[in-house]
Design an enzyme around this catalytic site. Structure first.
Site, PDB file in Angstrom:
ATOM      1  NE  ARG A  25      -4.250  -1.741   1.706  1.00 30.93           N
ATOM      2  CZ  ARG A  25      -5.038  -2.354   2.560  1.00 30.93           C
ATOM      3  NH1 ARG A  25      -4.770  -2.331   3.846  1.00 30.93           N
ATOM      4  NH2 ARG A  25      -6.112  -2.982   2.130  1.00 30.93           N
TER       5      ARG A  25
ATOM      6  CE  LYS B   6     -20.484 -16.982   6.754  1.00 28.98           C
ATOM      7  NZ  LYS B   6     -20.404 -15.952   7.778  1.00 28.98           N
TER       8      LYS B   6
ATOM      9  N   GLY C 257     -12.859  -9.226  -1.088  1.00 30.06           N
ATOM     10  CA  GLY C 257     -12.658 -10.309  -0.115  1.00 30.06           C
ATOM     11  C   GLY C 257     -11.268 -10.909  -0.227  1.00 30.06           C
TER      12      GLY C 257
ATOM     13  N   GLY D 259     -13.406  -4.595   0.456  1.00 29.56           N
ATOM     14  CA  GLY D 259     -14.804  -4.233   0.716  1.00 29.56           C
ATOM     15  C   GLY D 259     -15.308  -3.171  -0.248  1.00 29.56           C
TER      16      GLY D 259
HETATM   17  P1  AMP Z   1     -14.646 -14.827   0.735  1.00 30.54           P
HETATM   18  O1  AMP Z   1     -13.883 -13.933   1.667  1.00 30.54           O
HETATM   19  O2  AMP Z   1     -16.129 -14.800   0.941  1.00 30.54           O
HETATM   20  O3  AMP Z   1     -14.236 -14.602  -0.699  1.00 30.54           O
HETATM   21  O4  AMP Z   1     -14.288 -16.323   1.125  1.00 30.54           O
HETATM   22  C1  AMP Z   1     -12.997 -16.806   1.059  1.00 30.54           C
HETATM   23  C2  AMP Z   1     -12.891 -18.044   1.868  1.00 30.54           C
HETATM   24  O5  AMP Z   1     -13.754 -19.023   1.340  1.00 30.54           O
HETATM   25  C3  AMP Z   1     -11.497 -18.638   1.850  1.00 30.54           C
HETATM   26  O6  AMP Z   1     -10.963 -18.582   3.131  1.00 30.54           O
HETATM   27  C4  AMP Z   1     -11.727 -20.071   1.399  1.00 30.54           C
HETATM   28  O7  AMP Z   1     -10.981 -21.010   2.137  1.00 30.54           O
HETATM   29  C5  AMP Z   1     -13.195 -20.274   1.681  1.00 30.54           C
HETATM   30  N1  AMP Z   1     -13.755 -21.368   0.879  1.00 30.54           N
HETATM   31  C6  AMP Z   1     -13.718 -21.525  -0.455  1.00 30.54           C
HETATM   32  N2  AMP Z   1     -14.276 -22.677  -0.812  1.00 30.54           N
HETATM   33  C7  AMP Z   1     -14.670 -23.304   0.318  1.00 30.54           C
HETATM   34  C8  AMP Z   1     -15.298 -24.545   0.617  1.00 30.54           C
HETATM   35  N3  AMP Z   1     -15.625 -25.397  -0.360  1.00 30.54           N
HETATM   36  N4  AMP Z   1     -15.555 -24.832   1.905  1.00 30.54           N
HETATM   37  C9  AMP Z   1     -15.214 -23.978   2.885  1.00 30.54           C
HETATM   38  N5  AMP Z   1     -14.626 -22.785   2.682  1.00 30.54           N
HETATM   39  C10 AMP Z   1     -14.350 -22.456   1.412  1.00 30.54           C
END
Ligand code: AMP
Length: 396
Positions: free
Chosen positions: A35, A199, A355, A378
């Site tokens: 950064r 999620k 993310g 974000g």
């Molecule tokens: P996000 O911040 O919502 O983009 O989520 C990222 C996180 O999703 C990472 O830490 C990944 O390890 C997790 N992730 C991706 N695929 C899976 C899965 N099949 N089961 C559990 N966690 C997951």
């Protein structure tokens, strides 16, 4: 929105909101200075014009009740001096007359870094009196902190009103907005979104906003299993948000109605425990055995996703396709990231951000092959959701 290329700054004191929110270890060492380096083009351009710079940033999440050594910007001042190759003044004053005097004494070419803005709650509250105090220090305002542009804080949004004509986007912020506008409004077709991560609930607004814009929607990662269950699949112990099954059905219906091709994983690498050394097997995603959980997209899915990406003119990637932090479950994310890199080499436009996506792209060495890597987690997500970012709107 004016950028600094449209302003004249010689002889002016320019307040620059930077994002110096870098990780610092217990010994006070900066562990990732990306950064700081990203701020350099804007700072150098202003200095070349003979401006004096008053730099503002936050660092971490201090209590907001005064100075806290662990959150001081002192290490940033020291490192900035080295990478900028230019003296940087810094004092640990928490916004009293000392700062006013230091700013008043600046001459063209001087650089003053203020202490962590979040040492006062007035910053995050968007307090107008504090914004005015900061505004009075300078003659022009530049916002280059895209990573905090989704916050309506004193230094990121409120301050701009005190510079009705002398407010500008720095090079980094302008680059982010330009790329996001291109993606959302002028993307070459076919346009494919690759959405992963854990999620549905954190991505639903992005999905809904993108349905109106993309030709192909690829869904992977933990969030895919909520869609699979919503279709009647057996997902074992895979990640699932049972209260989002209706939402997933709504996304599928909207895709069908708008002619967006939706791609979900056909096969899944699953594990009997959430750890790298667990037993593994690859099964159809619709039939994951009891006690097993989906950790990565399988080879058949990777091949389908790869083909869709290869035929795309624009690709947006947000979210890993599996648990990329564990070596045994990163193959899907790696292969899809590589496919996006390959498509880019052949002329497609590609963007990654939001993310954990940039962490995944960097860790797997993929970021260098993409057209645009967003610095704002974000902030990028909110932009993709179709929201107006206060820090960007304030510059209009
Ligand atoms: P996000 O911040 O919502 O983009 O989520 C990222 C996180 O999703 C990472 O830490 C990944 O390890 C997790 N992730 C991706 N695929 C899976 C899965 N099949 N089961 C559990 N966690 C997951």
């Amino acid at each position: 929105m004016k950028t600094i290329d449209q302003g004249r700054f010689d002889g002016k004191k320019v307040l620059v909101r930077c994002d110096f929110n870098v990780p610092i270890d217990a010994a006070g060492k900066i562990t990732d200075e990306t950064r700081i380096r990203e701020s350099l083009p804007t700072l150098k351009a202003l200095l070349e014009q003979g401006a004096a710079l008053i730099l503002m940033s936050h660092l971490g999440r201090p209590a907001g009740t005064g100075f806290e050594a662990a959150y001081s910007l002192a290490p940033v001042a020291a490192r900035l001096k080295e990478v900028l190759g230019h003296p940087v003044q810094f004092n640990q004053d928490v916004f009293t007359d000392t700062t006013v005097q230091a700013a008043a004494g600046l001459k063209g070419g001087d650089v003053l870094l203020l202490e962590n803005l979040r040492f006062t709650k007035a910053e995050t509250k968007g307090d107008e009196t504090f914004a005015r105090y900061l505004a009075d220090l300078g003659d022009a305002y530049v916002n280059d902190a895209f990573g905090t542009a989704h916050r309506a804080h004193a230094s990121t949004a409120v301050i701009a009103k005190f510079f009705p004509t002398e407010k500008y986007a720095g090079k980094l912020l302008a680059h982010e907005v330009e790329n996001l506008e291109k993606l959302l409004h002028h993307a070459a077709r076919p346009f494919t979104a690759v959405i992963g991560g854990s999620k549905v609930s954190s991505k639903i607004d992005v999905l809904q906003n993108l349905i109106d814009r993309v030709d192909n929607m690829i869904i992977g990662g933990g969030m895919a299993y909520t869609f699979i269950k919503a279709q009647g699949g057996q997902i074992g112990r895979s990640l699932c948000e049972d209260d989002k099954l209706e939402v997933a059905r709504g996304v599928m219906a909207a895709c069908a109605k708008k002619g967006v091709k939706l791609y979900l994983p056909k096969d899944t690498v699953c594990a009997d425990d959430f750890n790298n050394d667990a037993n593994r097997q690859c099964v159809p995603t619709m039939a994951i055995p009891d006690g097993w959980e989906g950790m990565d997209i399988g080879p058949e899915t990777r091949a389908v996703f790869e083909q869709v990406i290869a035929g795309s003119a624009s690709v947006l990637w947000n979210g890993p396709l599996g648990v990329f932090e564990m070596p045994n479950f990163q193959a899907g994310t790696l292969q899809i990231g590589k496919a996006i890199g390959e498509a880019t080499k052949k002329g497609a436009y590609s963007a990654v951000g939001g993310g954990d996506s940039v962490a995944a792209a960097n860790q797997l060495g993929l970021a260098k092959d993409l057209s645009y890597v967003s610095t704002g987690g974000g902030a990028m997500l909110e932009y993709l959701e179709g929201k107006v970012l206060p820090g960007v709107a304030a510059l209009d």
